[in-house]
Design a protein around this motif. Sequence first.
Motif, PDB file in Angstrom:
ATOM      1  N   UNK A  60      35.894  -1.266  44.801  1.00 39.57           N
ATOM      2  CA  UNK A  60      36.559  -2.428  44.239  1.00 39.57           C
ATOM      3  C   UNK A  60      36.310  -2.462  42.744  1.00 39.57           C
ATOM      4  N   UNK A  61      37.088  -3.285  42.047  1.00 38.70           N
ATOM      5  CA  UNK A  61      36.840  -3.570  40.630  1.00 38.70           C
ATOM      6  C   UNK A  61      36.041  -4.855  40.524  1.00 38.70           C
ATOM      7  N   UNK A  62      34.780  -4.761  40.133  1.00 40.77           N
ATOM      8  CA  UNK A  62      34.025  -5.964  39.786  1.00 40.77           C
ATOM      9  C   UNK A  62      34.511  -6.461  38.432  1.00 40.77           C
ATOM     10  N   UNK A  63      34.569  -7.769  38.270  1.00 40.69           N
ATOM     11  CA  UNK A  63      35.198  -8.337  37.079  1.00 40.69           C
ATOM     12  C   UNK A  63      34.491  -7.932  35.793  1.00 40.69           C
ATOM     13  N   UNK A 123      28.795  -9.987  36.576  1.00 39.86           N
ATOM     14  CA  UNK A 123      29.415 -11.294  36.407  1.00 39.86           C
ATOM     15  C   UNK A 123      30.704 -11.263  37.221  1.00 39.86           C
ATOM     16  N   UNK A 124      30.547 -11.514  38.535  1.00 43.56           N
ATOM     17  CA  UNK A 124      31.659 -11.363  39.466  1.00 43.56           C
ATOM     18  C   UNK A 124      31.418 -12.323  40.629  1.00 43.56           C
ATOM     19  N   UNK A 125      32.453 -13.007  41.127  1.00 45.41           N
ATOM     20  CA  UNK A 125      32.233 -13.998  42.189  1.00 45.41           C
ATOM     21  C   UNK A 125      31.487 -13.455  43.404  1.00 45.41           C
ATOM     22  N   UNK A 126      31.760 -12.220  43.810  1.00 46.01           N
ATOM     23  CA  UNK A 126      31.103 -11.675  44.983  1.00 46.01           C
ATOM     24  C   UNK A 126      29.784 -10.995  44.709  1.00 46.01           C
ATOM     25  N   UNK A 127      29.517 -10.674  43.439  1.00 49.58           N
ATOM     26  CA  UNK A 127      28.314  -9.910  43.094  1.00 49.58           C
ATOM     27  C   UNK A 127      27.497 -10.577  42.006  1.00 49.58           C
ATOM     28  N   UNK A 128      27.805 -11.813  41.680  1.00 50.47           N
ATOM     29  CA  UNK A 128      27.235 -12.469  40.513  1.00 50.47           C
ATOM     30  C   UNK A 128      25.709 -12.460  40.547  1.00 50.47           C
ATOM     31  N   UNK A 162      41.798  -0.436  39.173  1.00 46.01           N
ATOM     32  CA  UNK A 162      42.154  -0.583  37.779  1.00 46.01           C
ATOM     33  C   UNK A 162      41.208   0.243  36.895  1.00 46.01           C
ATOM     34  N   UNK A 163      41.650   0.633  35.702  1.00 49.24           N
ATOM     35  CA  UNK A 163      40.736   1.299  34.763  1.00 49.24           C
ATOM     36  C   UNK A 163      39.588   0.374  34.389  1.00 49.24           C
ATOM     37  N   UNK A 164      38.474   0.967  34.013  1.00 50.89           N
ATOM     38  CA  UNK A 164      37.364   0.171  33.505  1.00 50.89           C
ATOM     39  C   UNK A 164      37.207   0.419  32.012  1.00 50.89           C
ATOM     40  N   UNK A 165      36.708  -0.582  31.319  1.00 52.54           N
ATOM     41  CA  UNK A 165      36.517  -0.508  29.876  1.00 52.54           C
ATOM     42  C   UNK A 165      35.130  -1.037  29.519  1.00 52.54           C
ATOM     43  N   UNK A 166      34.606  -0.510  28.449  1.00 54.95           N
ATOM     44  CA  UNK A 166      33.267  -0.900  28.025  1.00 54.95           C
ATOM     45  C   UNK A 166      33.237  -1.001  26.505  1.00 54.95           C
ATOM     46  N   UNK A 225      30.927  -4.852  29.865  1.00 61.46           N
ATOM     47  CA  UNK A 225      31.497  -3.883  30.808  1.00 61.46           C
ATOM     48  C   UNK A 225      32.523  -4.601  31.672  1.00 61.46           C
ATOM     49  N   UNK A 226      33.782  -4.151  31.653  1.00 58.94           N
ATOM     50  CA  UNK A 226      34.875  -4.844  32.322  1.00 58.94           C
ATOM     51  C   UNK A 226      35.483  -3.984  33.427  1.00 58.94           C
ATOM     52  N   UNK A 227      35.899  -4.662  34.528  1.00 61.32           N
ATOM     53  CA  UNK A 227      36.622  -4.019  35.636  1.00 61.32           C
ATOM     54  C   UNK A 227      35.863  -2.815  36.194  1.00 61.32           C
ATOM     55  N   UNK A 228      34.613  -3.027  36.524  1.00 61.51           N
ATOM     56  CA  UNK A 228      33.746  -1.924  36.942  1.00 61.51           C
ATOM     57  C   UNK A 228      34.199  -1.379  38.291  1.00 61.51           C
ATOM     58  N   UNK A 229      34.408  -0.077  38.352  1.00 63.81           N
ATOM     59  CA  UNK A 229      34.748   0.598  39.601  1.00 63.81           C
ATOM     60  C   UNK A 229      33.459   0.824  40.382  1.00 63.81           C
TER      61      UNK A 229
END
Length: 755
Positions: A598-601, A634-639, A551-555, A582-586
Motif C-alpha cells: 500500500x501507499x502510506x500517506x 503519519x498515516x491513519x492506519x499506521x500513525x 503511486x510513486x513515492x517522493x522524498x 517522505x510521501x506516499x511510501x510504498x
Amino acid sequence: MKPSPNALAVAASSALSLSSLSQAQMLEEVVVTAQKKEASVNDVPIAMTAVSSSDIQNLRLTDAMDIQNYTTNIDIKGTLGGTNPAITIRGVGLNDFNANNNPAVGVYFDDVFLVSSGQLNFSTFDLNRIEVLKGPQGTLYGRNSTGGAINYFSTRPDFDPSGYVQATAGNYELWEVEGAYGNAINDKWAFRVAGKFSDQGENYVENVLGDDFDGSDLQTGRLALRYQGDKLDFNTSLTLGKQSIGFTPFKNRGFLDPVTTLPCAGAETGNPPQDFSCTSLLLGVGGIFFNPDVETFPNQDFEEATYANNIPTPSTDTDSILWVGRFDYDINDTTTFTSITSYSESERDYADSVYGSLQGYRYFDAARQEEIEQISQEFRFFVQTDRLEWTTGLFLSRDDVNSDSTVFAWDSLATEYQVDYEQETTAAALFTQLEYSFNDVWSLEAGVRYSWEERDYTGGTTDLNPFDQSVILYLPEEDGGFGLPFEFTGPLPLTAGNNIKFDDDNWSGRLGINARPNDDWLVYANVSTGYKSGIVFSDITFVPEEQGPLEPEELVAYELGFKGTMSDGLLQWNASAFYYDYQDIQTQVPTALGLTFTNAEEAEITGLETDIAWAPVDGLTIRAGIGWLDSEFKDPGLDGNSLPNAPELQYNAIVRYATSFDNGLGFVIQGDMKYSDEMYKEATNNPLAQTEDYTLYNARVALTGNDGAWEVALWGKNLSNESYLESTFVVDFFGVTGDLYNTPRTYGATVSYNF
C-alpha cells in the motif's frame, strides 16, 4: 587523459574508508566518483562510505549484502530463501521480495543500475572500491535511488603487470580460489582477466527431519579490455556467472493457544526462547474440506530446521551475463564526453518454502523461474573550469522481467496457485548539476533531473483448485474469500491476465551551499529530492486491487554536514544531521492470508551520524561510527509506527594494528564489530515481526611479507554466533510466522599472493 580513479591510490580513506595503514602517517584520501567526477571523498558534500580494494579483502566482503556491517543506518536482509536482498538506508527502502520492482536504494555495478533485487546476490571479486551514498540521489543517478546508492567498481586494466591469487578454506566445507591478472597488450591496449570459484559443501542450516539442504557453489569470471589514447579512454568488460545458492530455510513459530486459538503467552517477541512451542492452525485437505489440525514448532535453534523432503528445488540456480562499454573522450582541456552502454541477462530457477513442517505439511512451497533482461545507455558531458564544474546528460533504459511460479498451499489453503507475469519497463531522464565556486571558501551546488518511466505489466494469479475445495473459493467474502458454491470444480483465474499499464514522470533536484574555511574542512548544507516510480505487486493476489499499481513515492531531504581532517592528517571526523519528509511510501502490510502493498500517506525521519578514522600511533588505525534514527509514519492506519528495517541506534568499530619485524615478516591483527538496536520488519509494527538488538564480532590475524607480496590469514565472522531475525512473514489466519535468520559463525584461512 585525466587519471582514472581506478589508477589512483586508494589505500585509505580520509573519512570512511577502512584503512590498512602499517605505520603512522597522514590518512590518505580515497578518490571516488560519487558525483560522476573524480574527487576526494573529503570534498564530496554527501554522507558516504568508501571501502578500498584491500579492505574488501581484509574484511571478507564476499557478496553484496556484507557491506551493511561496516557502515551505520543501513539494513540489508534476505527475503525469499535468502535471495532477493531488500536494502534500507536511513529508514528508506522497498520492503519487497518480488523481482519486478526496483529497489529504493539503487545498486550500481560499474555505473550500471541493476533494475531488480533478483540481480543483487552477486559475489564480489577483483573490486577496486565500494561507495555507499546516503540520502536521495535524485539528480545524477539512473533510477529510483530514493534511499541512496551503493556503487561497486571493478578493477580496470592497467598498463603495468599486476594481479593476485588467493585460496581459502573454511568451515561448512568451504573452498575458494580467486585471482586476477592484467598487463599491457601494446602501448595503447591493456587487458585484465579475473575469476572466482567457490564451493561450500554444507548448508548453514541442518535439516533435522529430511534430507540435508544443499550447499552453495559459484563460478564467475570477467574479461576487461582498455584502450588509452591521447584523448580517448575506452573500457569494456564482460562478466559471466553461474551460481547455486543453497536454500536458506525459514524457521517457524506457531503463536496460537491450542485450546483457545488466541495468541498464547510469550508470542509477543521476534526472538523466541528455544522452548517456544505454541501452535499454528492447519486446515488440511485429506479428502474432507476444512479438516483442522494444529502443529507445534518447539525447535527454535537458528541453525536447525524441520523440512520434509518436499522442497520443489533445493537451491537458487542463476546464470548471468553483464556487458559494459564505456567511452571517456576529452573534447578539449575543459570538457569530457562519457558514454556508458550496458546489457545484462539473468535466468534463475529457485524455490522458497516459507514454512517447515514436522508433519510434512505443505503450507506455502513455491517453485519459481525468472528471466531478467535489461539494456541501458547514458551520455554525459563534464565541464571543468577554474570556478565551474558542470555535469549534464541523458539516461535511457529498458528492462523485461518474466516470472512463472507454482505455489503449493495444499495444507493451508487446500490448493495450488499459478502466478505468472511479464513486465516491460522503459525509462528516460535528462539531468544536469553544477558546482560554482564564488571564491576559495564558498561554493553553490544546484541540480535538476526530469525522469519518465512507463511500465506494462500483464499477469496475475490462478487458483488451480486441484482438490475442488480451495479455501479461498469457499470462505465468505467478509473473510477475504469468494463464497462460491461447494460444487465448484476446476481452476479459477483470480487476477491472471490482468493488464496494468501506467507511466510516471517527475522533477527532482538538489540545492546546496558548501563552505571550505580551510584546506582540511568542509561544511555543507543541502536540500535534495528523490523519486521512486509506481510498482505492481506480483505475488499471490486474490483481487486486482491487490496488484495496484501503487503511486510513486517522493522524498525531500534536508541535511547539514561536516568533514574535517585534523591532528596533522592523523584524524578524520565526519558528522551529519538530516530530516526527511517522505510521501506516499510504498510499504508492505499483512493481510489475513498473506501480505500486500500500500501507499502510506507520509512519514518523517530525523537522524544523526558521526564517524572517525584515526591513526594515533605507528601501525594502529581506528575507525568508529554511530548512527541514530527516529522514524514515524503519519498515516491513519499506521500513525506513530516506526518504519520497517529502521533501528533507532547502530554503531560500529574497526581496530587494526600492523607491525613488521627485522626478519622480513610482518604481523597484522584486526577486530571489528557492529551493534544494531531492535527494529520492526514491517510497517504495522507487529511484535511478532520485531527483531531484538544484536552485536556481531569479527576478527582477522595475518602473517605477511614486508614487501606485501604474500599473506597467510586466519579469520572469523560472527564469532559469538549471535542470532537475530533478518526477515519474517506473519500470517494471522494460520497463527504462524516464517522467519529468516542471519548467517551463523564462520571461520577459515586464506593464503594470498600479489604480483
